[in-house]
Design a protein around this motif. Structure first.
Motif, mmCIF file in Angstrom:
data_model
loop_
_atom_site.group_PDB
_atom_site.id
_atom_site.type_symbol
_atom_site.label_atom_id
_atom_site.label_comp_id
_atom_site.label_asym_id
_atom_site.label_seq_id
_atom_site.Cartn_x
_atom_site.Cartn_y
_atom_site.Cartn_z
ATOM 1 N N ASP A 137 -0.126 3.815 -6.932
ATOM 2 C CA ASP A 137 0.213 2.765 -5.970
ATOM 3 C C ASP A 137 -0.666 1.526 -6.101
ATOM 4 O O ASP A 137 -0.588 0.633 -5.263
ATOM 5 C CB ASP A 137 0.160 3.288 -4.525
ATOM 6 N N ARG A 148 3.664 -2.297 -9.809
ATOM 7 C CA ARG A 148 3.079 -1.289 -8.935
ATOM 8 C C ARG A 148 3.169 0.070 -9.621
ATOM 9 O O ARG A 148 4.227 0.468 -10.106
ATOM 10 C CB ARG A 148 3.836 -1.247 -7.605
ATOM 11 N N ALA A 150 3.879 3.601 -9.889
ATOM 12 C CA ALA A 150 4.702 4.470 -9.062
ATOM 13 C C ALA A 150 4.562 5.946 -9.411
ATOM 14 O O ALA A 150 4.867 6.805 -8.584
ATOM 15 C CB ALA A 150 6.175 4.067 -9.181
ATOM 16 N N ARG A 180 6.780 -0.101 -11.427
ATOM 17 C CA ARG A 180 7.993 -0.718 -10.874
ATOM 18 C C ARG A 180 7.642 -2.108 -10.339
ATOM 19 O O ARG A 180 6.527 -2.343 -9.885
ATOM 20 C CB ARG A 180 8.589 0.156 -9.778
ATOM 21 N N SER A 349 10.204 -1.755 -6.786
ATOM 22 C CA SER A 349 9.222 -1.532 -5.733
ATOM 23 C C SER A 349 9.161 -2.759 -4.823
ATOM 24 O O SER A 349 8.808 -3.853 -5.274
ATOM 25 C CB SER A 349 7.835 -1.279 -6.332
ATOM 26 N N TRP A 359 12.468 -6.986 0.122
ATOM 27 C CA TRP A 359 13.238 -6.485 -1.010
ATOM 28 C C TRP A 359 14.512 -7.305 -1.169
ATOM 29 O O TRP A 359 15.291 -7.434 -0.235
ATOM 30 C CB TRP A 359 13.585 -5.005 -0.796
ATOM 31 N N ARG A 406 9.654 4.715 2.249
ATOM 32 C CA ARG A 406 8.615 4.922 1.237
ATOM 33 C C ARG A 406 8.026 6.309 1.442
ATOM 34 O O ARG A 406 7.660 6.678 2.558
ATOM 35 C CB ARG A 406 7.514 3.875 1.371
ATOM 36 N N GLN A 408 5.206 9.137 -0.320
ATOM 37 C CA GLN A 408 4.171 9.382 -1.326
ATOM 38 C C GLN A 408 3.846 10.859 -1.383
ATOM 39 O O GLN A 408 3.541 11.491 -0.372
ATOM 40 C CB GLN A 408 2.910 8.571 -1.018
ATOM 41 N N THR A 414 7.648 6.840 -4.069
ATOM 42 C CA THR A 414 9.073 6.583 -4.224
ATOM 43 C C THR A 414 9.596 5.733 -3.083
ATOM 44 O O THR A 414 9.304 6.008 -1.918
ATOM 45 C CB THR A 414 9.864 7.906 -4.258
ATOM 46 N N TRP A 415 10.355 4.703 -3.427
ATOM 47 C CA TRP A 415 11.058 3.904 -2.430
ATOM 48 C C TRP A 415 12.546 4.251 -2.479
ATOM 49 O O TRP A 415 13.105 4.491 -3.556
ATOM 50 C CB TRP A 415 10.888 2.415 -2.716
#
Length: 523
Positions: A137, A148, A150, A180, A349, A359, A406, A408, A414-415
């Motif tokens: 991250d 980023r 990931a 990402r 990301s 986003w 999100r 972790q 993961t988004w």
């Protein structure tokens, strides 16, 4: 050694395998290596001869529609799949397919990513980070662009076949770092043991339908599908339906069985029996649109999870259905007290600015953070489900019912993105029955219109809610327990309502099960 003048599109180079004598053909002049399809010798092309450098392992069975010889086109330029490598990690394996573009003479990699596909192109850069600089991250600046980190996954190069741009060093240890960007790109850094610099590639997600593929495998179920495995807990037969399944629950004892690369049962953990069947049955298919107003696509329910979070001594449960579509991959249908939502993972990301995620030009405000624990699973899953699997989750709300999530886990962030659904849309997609009516009434009031139908639906939902609240007002929620089962979501919600001084309870609104997305950048 000879040249084939009959090839219509290009000149081909052919030579006998130095190990078995079988013909080995090169369609791409850029290919420097191949694997003999007869004896699996790994061969290096040097000038006008082939040198044997080793032997490839047997490829793990896979479900991919791709195969050697598959053809397609990207932005009008045709390509052909000439080879693939297969990387193995603790939780499974994934394929990377060598796509050769005839017009430009360039090679790219079409890699599997959670049932979806990413097309990546090799890049060169003199200022790539060292493997010790990568932290999950963290942000990395490569060629002036922000990325980023990931995923960080240790793996090995397990096997190869067909033509490859360079000779594969089978068995070599590789650290794959997946990066990402906010531009929806996927970057891959591969740190090979002993290599001075990592391999660097950049790509984007592609839809197989848009590539206009031909010469694909007709059936996506291969290897495991169609044969039974004996449950290591009770001995009952288990028959996985998808070859990519890494975990499957036993229909008899509900043990969660971990599958090996060739489908054999490796280990298992027991689950508490009970809880009843999911309101929407496993195996059922329905049509849902990923985006509001988008085309409805067929999805099949292949897995079911119950997850929960705790706050101030209270437990808040919800349901997640794992959906599968051959071309789109996987998605999650989430059923919580705040309604239904449909989500799938992002390849990019989002940018974080304070507590806001941005986003594709839209702002999503942070709604809540919590720890999600998986308490019950049924069906099949493309990751190896662990006992009491946990993930740190953050939910974000955006315009028009859009949501971001999100999650972790130990080695991956993961988004996911999706939208809220109306209960009537879900029930229309999968067909309405009494269990689904009760579930929808428990978690999502139906939007009302001015029509008589809307009024009738409202009255029905109101009656069900009154009955549910009355049942939950009993001291021990016995009517709910008898009707739905002790492990059911309805009974747990009833208990939560009793413990709460306000009589209300909170359940996350979406996000999907991120605990299962770990395990490598291009799995």
């Amino acid at each position: 050694m000879a040249e084939d003048a009959q090839a219509p599109a290009q000149r081909r180079w052919r030579s006998p395998c130095p190990n078995c004598g079988a013909p080995v053909e090169f369609a791409s002049p850029a290919s420097s290596s191949a694997v003999c399809s007869f004896c699996r010798s790994t061969l290096l092309r040097k000038d006008d001869e082939l040198l044997r450098t080793g032997e490839s392992s047997e490829l793990f069975a896979d479900y991919s529609p791709l195969q050697i010889g598959t053809q397609g086109a990207l932005q009008g330029e045709p390509f052909t799949i000439l080879g693939r490598v297969q990387l193995a990690y603790e939780g499974g394996s994934w394929n990377e397919w060598h796509a050769f573009f005839e017009a430009s003479g360039k090679s790219a990699w079409l890699a599997e990513d959670n049932g979806r596909f990413v097309l990546s192109w090799p890049q060169s850069d003199d200022a790539l980070p060292g493997r010790d600089e990568l932290i999950l991250d963290s942000q990395q600046l490569i060629a002036g662009r922000a990325w980023r980190v990931a995923s960080l996954q240790a793996c090995t190069l397990h096997a190869a076949e067909g033509e490859l741009p360079e000779a594969p060093r089978l068995g070599e240890a590789v650290l794959v770092a997946e990066l990402r960007s906010a531009q929806d790109e996927v970057g891959s850094l591969e740190y090979v043991e002993g290599a001075p610099v990592p391999r660097w590639s950049v790509g984007r997600a592609v839809e197989l339908a848009a590539l206009k593929l031909s010469n694909v495998r007709e059936e996506s179920v291969a290897g495991v599908g169609g044969r039974s495995i004996e449950c290591p807990n009770c001995g009952s037969p288990i028959q996985p339906q998808l070859d990519q399944s890494q975990s499957v629950s036993c229909g008899q004892c509900q043990a969660v069985v971990q599958l090996g690369q060739t489908g054999q049962a490796l280990s298992f953990h027991k689950q508490q029996l009970g809880g009843g069947d999911p309101p929407i049955a496993l195996g059922r298919s329905g049509q849902l649109a990923l985006e509001l107003g988008g085309a409805r696509l067929p999805w099949q329910i292949v897995g079911f999870l119950q997850r929960q979070t705790s706050e101030d001594g209270e437990t808040f449960p919800w349901r997640e259905y794992l959906l599968f579509n051959r071309e789109q991959g996987f998605a999650f249908l989430v059923d919580s007290s705040e309604g239904w939502s449909l989500v799938r993972t992002l390849t990019g990301s989002p940018q974080m600015v304070g507590s806001t995620a941005r986003w594709q030009g839209k702002n999503f405000r942070l709604k809540e953070r919590y720890t999600a624990t998986t308490t019950r699973v049924l069906g099949e899953f493309y990751w190896r489900v662990q006992r009491n699997e946990q993930g740190e989750v953050a939910d974000f709300e955006g315009p028009g019912g859009e949501i971001l999530g999100r999650e972790q886990s130990r080695n991956e962030v993961t988004w996911s993105q999706g939208r809220k659904l109306d209960a009537t849309e879900v029930m229309a997609a999968f067909g309405m029955n009494s269990a689904m009516r009760r579930a929808a009434a428990d978690v999502n009031p139906v939007n009302l219109g001015d029509s008589l139908k809307g009024i009738l639906i409202f009255l029905l939902v109101a009656m069900l809610l009154v009955g549910f609240v009355k049942a939950c007002s009993d001291d021990d929620c016995d009517p709910v327990r008898r009707g739905f089962g002790e492990q059911s979501l309805e009974y747990q919600q009833c208990l939560a309502g009793q413990r709460s001084s306000s009589g209300s309870f909170r359940v996350p609104s979406g996000g999907g099960s991120g605990g299962g997305w770990g395990g490598g950048g291009h799995k």
